[in-house]
Design an enzyme around this catalytic site. Structure first.
Site, mmCIF file in Angstrom:
data_model
loop_
_atom_site.group_PDB
_atom_site.id
_atom_site.type_symbol
_atom_site.label_atom_id
_atom_site.label_comp_id
_atom_site.label_asym_id
_atom_site.label_seq_id
_atom_site.Cartn_x
_atom_site.Cartn_y
_atom_site.Cartn_z
ATOM 1 C CE LYS A 1 -2.670 2.223 4.899
ATOM 2 N NZ LYS A 1 -2.414 1.321 3.816
ATOM 3 C CB SER B 1 -0.962 0.018 1.186
ATOM 4 O OG SER B 1 -0.271 0.226 2.388
#
Length: 169
Positions: free
Chosen positions: A75, A32
């Protein structure tokens, strides 16, 4: 003999304090954050600086996934407290202006929760993975916006693999 024992206790005590309160090591799982981070990359997480400074846009942060124990997400912060984030026509808008994001490598196909304006609260952050079309992040109801209290720390240094050793941007 007593001095060696005292020395070992001191060393292990220092290591314990550093690992639990100053820094930690984590390993990236999944793609990701690709191409910045890859599956298997080992990182050092700074757990102390956010006690003194506020998280900034583009910091890479670590926070727990609320529905699975011992699972942490890595993230990038896109939206800061008080801002309004929206994703439209494949682009991220912050307070109505296109975000000139140096980490956006492709247009976003699924805006998720950000298809409409998402206004962040006083201690809330909007996070996205760098691999925007292959990331479970603030666009997903299972993640949503991230509270500052939930941020474990900031990923600051890649220690493995050898060709990626260095500070993270």
């Amino acid at each position: 003999m007593i001095s060696w024992f005292f020395y070992l206790v001191l060393v292990f005590g220092a290591i314990f304090l550093i690992v639990h309160y100053v820094g930690d090591k984590t390993v990236v799982t999944g793609e990701s954050m690709s191409p910045t981070l890859s599956d298997g990359d080992s990182l050092i997480v700074d757990k102390i600086s956010y006690h003194f400074i506020d998280p900034r846009r583009y910091d890479i942060v670590v926070f727990p996934f609320q529905y699975q124990e011992d699972t942490f997400y890595i993230k990038r912060i896109i939206g800061l407290p008080g801002e309004t984030v929206q994703i439209s026509e494949g682009k991220v808008y912050v307070n109505g202006k296109v975000l000139n994001d140096p980490y956006a490598y492709e247009e976003i196909r699924n805006p998720g929760l950000a298809s409409g304006p998402v206004t962040l609260g006083q201690d809330e952050y909007f996070v996205l993975g760098d691999n925007r079309n292959n990331s479970i992040d603030s666009r997903e109801p299972s993640v949503g916006v991230v509270s500052r209290d939930d941020i474990v720390g900031r990923a600051v240094f890649c220690i493995w693999p050898a060709n990626k050793i260095g500070f993270l941007g």
